[in-house]
Design a protein around this motif. Structure first.
Motif, short mmCIF file in Angstrom:
data_model
loop_
_atom_site.label_atom_id
_atom_site.label_comp_id
_atom_site.label_asym_id
_atom_site.label_seq_id
_atom_site.Cartn_x
_atom_site.Cartn_y
_atom_site.Cartn_z
N SER A 207 0.85 -1.19 0.00
CA SER A 207 0.00 0.00 0.00
C SER A 207 0.88 1.23 0.00
O SER A 207 1.63 1.47 0.93
CB SER A 207 -0.92 -0.01 1.22
OG SER A 207 -1.66 1.18 1.28
N GLU A 332 -0.50 0.61 6.59
CA GLU A 332 -1.40 -0.22 5.81
C GLU A 332 -0.68 -1.42 5.18
O GLU A 332 -1.32 -2.39 4.79
CB GLU A 332 -2.08 0.62 4.72
CG GLU A 332 -3.01 1.67 5.29
CD GLU A 332 -3.64 2.53 4.21
OE1 GLU A 332 -3.76 2.05 3.07
OE2 GLU A 332 -3.99 3.68 4.50
N SER A 335 -1.45 -4.96 6.59
CA SER A 335 -2.71 -5.65 6.37
C SER A 335 -2.45 -7.04 5.82
O SER A 335 -1.57 -7.24 4.99
CB SER A 335 -3.58 -4.86 5.39
OG SER A 335 -3.95 -3.61 5.92
N THR A 513 -4.10 0.50 9.69
CA THR A 513 -3.91 1.88 9.25
C THR A 513 -3.44 2.70 10.43
O THR A 513 -3.74 2.39 11.59
CB THR A 513 -5.20 2.48 8.68
OG1 THR A 513 -4.97 3.83 8.28
CG2 THR A 513 -6.32 2.46 9.70
N LYS A 518 -9.49 6.59 8.58
CA LYS A 518 -9.51 5.70 7.42
C LYS A 518 -10.01 4.30 7.74
O LYS A 518 -10.14 3.47 6.84
CB LYS A 518 -8.11 5.59 6.80
CG LYS A 518 -7.64 6.81 6.05
CD LYS A 518 -6.40 6.51 5.23
CE LYS A 518 -6.69 5.56 4.09
NZ LYS A 518 -5.51 5.35 3.23
N LEU A 522 -11.33 1.74 4.75
CA LEU A 522 -10.64 0.51 4.36
C LEU A 522 -11.56 -0.70 4.46
O LEU A 522 -11.55 -1.59 3.60
CB LEU A 522 -9.40 0.31 5.23
CG LEU A 522 -8.26 1.32 5.03
CD1 LEU A 522 -7.16 1.06 6.05
CD2 LEU A 522 -7.71 1.25 3.63
#
Length: 712
Positions: A207, A332, A335, A513, A518, A522
């Protein structure tokens, strides 16, 4: 009741004006390059980042009747498809304006309703020829090669430094160290391997620029340590090993190939694939509309579920076996997809989990609230009983203390270590359980309870008083969730923990994040892509995206408008009921077409392929002329799609990036969004009166709009 009413069906229909005004707030959501919006709560001054029509509608003041109908329409589309919401919202506004123009030209309401409905039905039949079967998607999307970006042309192969990797390289993998140098089994029935010891996650997507994605280390790796928020930036600078191209290419040979074992079953693809993509990779990329992070997560989920089902090729996505967990405080790039159930717990609960270590736990599942006041749905209170105290105070009352002691004794008598509760928890009871080293987690999704029920032998109960030995499950373990580099995460207020069991099919998409605003964004993006892929596999076909279907609709409507005798020129067309309707047919069809044209124009503006709606409209007209000159508009649209996308101009706003990735849309979701949008507009059009009852009458009587109302 005192009432007031006003005529809303004048030439400037009030309800349609309200729809147009509300829908205009979501025009920047069209297309893959969406503009995000901040929603600020004035009472708390907290802001949330949104990029979907459903979140926007939830944030707007919808006190008007038209606004409430719009909300119900958006919610219905979201409940069924989870996609197509931006299209629906935009077309509601575009067609509301189109109908208002018809009213200005004194077109009767019945003519507008009849011709517009007939025109949309004809369009839905016409665009069926554009449908692409799932098994043909790869051939269609690979018909032209995607050009390399400027970075690749200049530098060639990319090095291992994560800080210099361009953003289109989607998947990285670190060297994986298993305990004692052994490969990690995936289908083992033991507690260390059956969650696929797949090292807590399958793929961590890339990301942003220079982000790092990786697999975590094995559960037994002694080198793991605690990761705090301040350590994240430094850890992301470690050099990585490139193992995937942008299209999920085969894992390259490396020093850790002997240790990867069965990991390649989930991360690699057959080397015979010339374009480096197999399975659902092409379809997921086409449906992602540019959301690369979710694509990587979804590819991992699909590969894992396909392996469990022992099937090949295109497999169905079982949404019931997927949950999400949002971890705040990590980049990110962390993730990932983790087998089992990942959730956030308090530091006190994390201490209990550390005490469990690798011990097998006994689990209890509850499908209601774990409070003294909870009564199941349908519970009937005894008749002729007068209630003196409805909710006794659990803080200090004797009755509350007695209930706490009795429930805690039940858990200890059955040696329960872990309780998963679907509903809410009594905080005093949870504290007492933690003192006895019993982990209780509330607000657990029904899908999670079903997954643990299937593999542990546990049976869900409504009340603790129903508990017996056969309701308690076995073979569960809990641990702190580890980040992509194998270190446990300690973010202070909430700590991610992972609960799993042998053979459990449940997967958790851990979305990380560093920005609180956000989190919701997401999660919405992930579920949207997941449902797009689910519905594509369910339909067995997709539409070419990027405005291809809408361009054909626009071309088809213009053809219909030029035919004086029929409402349709295909086998689905029907004769107009009377010459009275034929008089207004061209006007109404042009109004319907104006909605499609404005849709395409805004789409071009949002993707920076046109500087203004005027320029975008000229581009759309140019493509329409070329489609007519071709002789077959559908053939022209498909050919343009195969060449890299419809509505592509001569200038590329992003010459250094890969912008010609083809986009696909869901068939049922798109056509249903069209129908819902037009149905809502026509429903509001056919209302002639707004009646207000209750206390608002006095407010209206003293307001500046009182002249519009007749008070009864």
């Amino acid at each position: 009741l005192p009432m007031a009413f006003r005529d809303v069906n004048a030439r400037r229909h009030i309800g349609l004006q309200q729809l147009s005004s509300l829908a205009s707030t979501g025009r920047t959501f069209l297309g893959p390059m969406k503009s995000h919006k901040f929603v600020v709560d004035e009472s708390t001054n907290q802001s949330t980042l949104i990029c979907s029509a459903v979140r926007l509608i939830e944030s707007l003041d919808l006190t008007s009747a038209a606004g409430q109908l719009l909300n119900e329409t958006i919610q219905a589309q979201n409940k069924e498809f989870k996609t197509g919401l931006s299209t629906l919202l935009f077309l509601v506004g575009a067609w509301s304006n189109a109908v208002l123009e018809c009213l200005q030209q004194n077109v009767p309401v019945p003519a507008i309703v009849s011709v517009m409905s007939e025109g949309l039905n004809s369009c839905c039949e016409r665009v069926q020829c554009l449908q692409i079967a799932i098994h043909d998607v790869k051939k269609e999307l690979c018909s032209t090669r995607v050009r390399p970006n400027a970075f690749e042309r200049k530098t060639g192969p990319v090095g291992c430094d994560g800080l210099t990797n361009p953003p289109h390289l989607l998947c990285f993998q670190r060297h994986i160290s298993a305990p004692e140098g052994k490969s990690v089994p995936i289908n083992s029935s033991s507690h260390q391997g059956d969650d696929c010891n797949f090292n807590k996650c399958l793929v961590s997507p890339l990301s942003g620029f220079g982000s790092v994605a990786s697999l975590v280390k094995a559960a037994g790796d002694k080198s793991s340590s605690v990761l705090s928020g301040s350590d994240v930036i430094a850890s992301s600078c470690i050099k990585q090993k490139l193992t995937h191209s942008r299209h999920f290419s085969t894992l390259g040979k490396s020093q850790c190939s002997s240790q990867q074992g069965n990991f390649q079953q989930y991360l690699s693809v057959p080397s015979a694939d010339p374009c480096g993509c197999c399975g659902l990779g092409h379809l997921a990329m086409a449906l992602s509309h540019g959301n690369q992070t979710s694509v990587q997560l979804l590819q991992s989920i699909a590969a894992y579920q396909q392996e469990r089902a022992e099937c090949s090729g295109s497999s169905q996505i079982n949404i019931a076996e997927i949950v999400t967990c949002c971890v705040l405080g990590l980049p990110e790039s962390y993730s990932c997809v983790s087998p089992g159930f990942v959730t956030l717990v308090s530091p006190e609960q994390a201490t209990v989990i550390k005490h469990f270590a690798d011990k097998p736990l006994r689990i209890l599942l509850m499908d209601g609230d774990l409070t003294e006041q909870y009564r199941h749905l349908g519970f009937n209170r005894p008749p002729n009983v007068r209630t003196i105290v409805e909710h006794p105070n659990p803080q200090g009352g004797r009755a509350g203390d007695a209930w706490l002691s009795r429930m805690a004794d039940i858990l200890m008598n059955f040696e329960v270590n872990l309780v998963l509760v679907k509903g809410n928890l009594c905080e005093n009871f949870m504290a007492r359980c933690m003192a006895s080293r019993i982990l209780v987690i509330g607000c657990v999704a029904r899908e999670v309870l079903c997954a643990f029920e299937a593999v542990t032998g546990a049976q869900a109960v409504t009340y603790l008083s129903q508990l017996n030995a056969s309701c308690v499950g076995k073979g569960v373990w809990a641990e702190l969730w580890k980040a992509g580099d194998g270190r446990a995460v300690d973010l202070g207020e909430l700590v991610p923990a992972r609960i799993s069991a042998g053979g459990i099919p449940l997967l958790t998409a851990v979305l990380t994040t560093a920005l609180p605003c956000k989190v919701q964004l997401l999660e919405d993006q992930f579920w949207t892509l997941l449902y797009r892929l689910h519905h594509a596999l369910k339909d067995g076909k997709v539409f070419p995206g990027g405005g291809a279907v809408e361009l054909l609709c626009l071309s088809h409507i213009q053809v219909l408008a030029e035919q004086p005798d029929r409402a349709g020129n295909d086998k689905g067309g029907r004769e107009l009921p009377s010459p009275w309707l034929a008089e207004y047919k061209a006007i109404v069809l042009q109004a319907l077409a104006s909605g499609w044209k404005r849709y395409l124009s805004v789409l071009l503006c949002n993707t920076a392929r046109a500087g203004s709606e005027l320029e975008a409209g000229a581009s759309v007209d140019h493509h329409l002329q070329k489609a007519v000159a071709c002789g077959s508009p559908s053939a022209y649209v498909l050919e343009e799609f195969r060449r890299g996308g419809v509505l592509r101009g001569g200038s590329d706003p992003f010459p250094g990036q890969v912008t010609d990735l083809k986009v696909c849309d869901n068939v049922a979701a798109k056509t249903e969004a069209w129908r819902r949008a037009l149905d809502l507009v026509l429903l509001v059009l056919q209302t002639d009166t707004e009646i207000i009852t209750g206390p608002r009458r006095n407010q209206l009587l003293n307001s500046h709009v009182s002249s519009q109302f007749m008070f009864l």
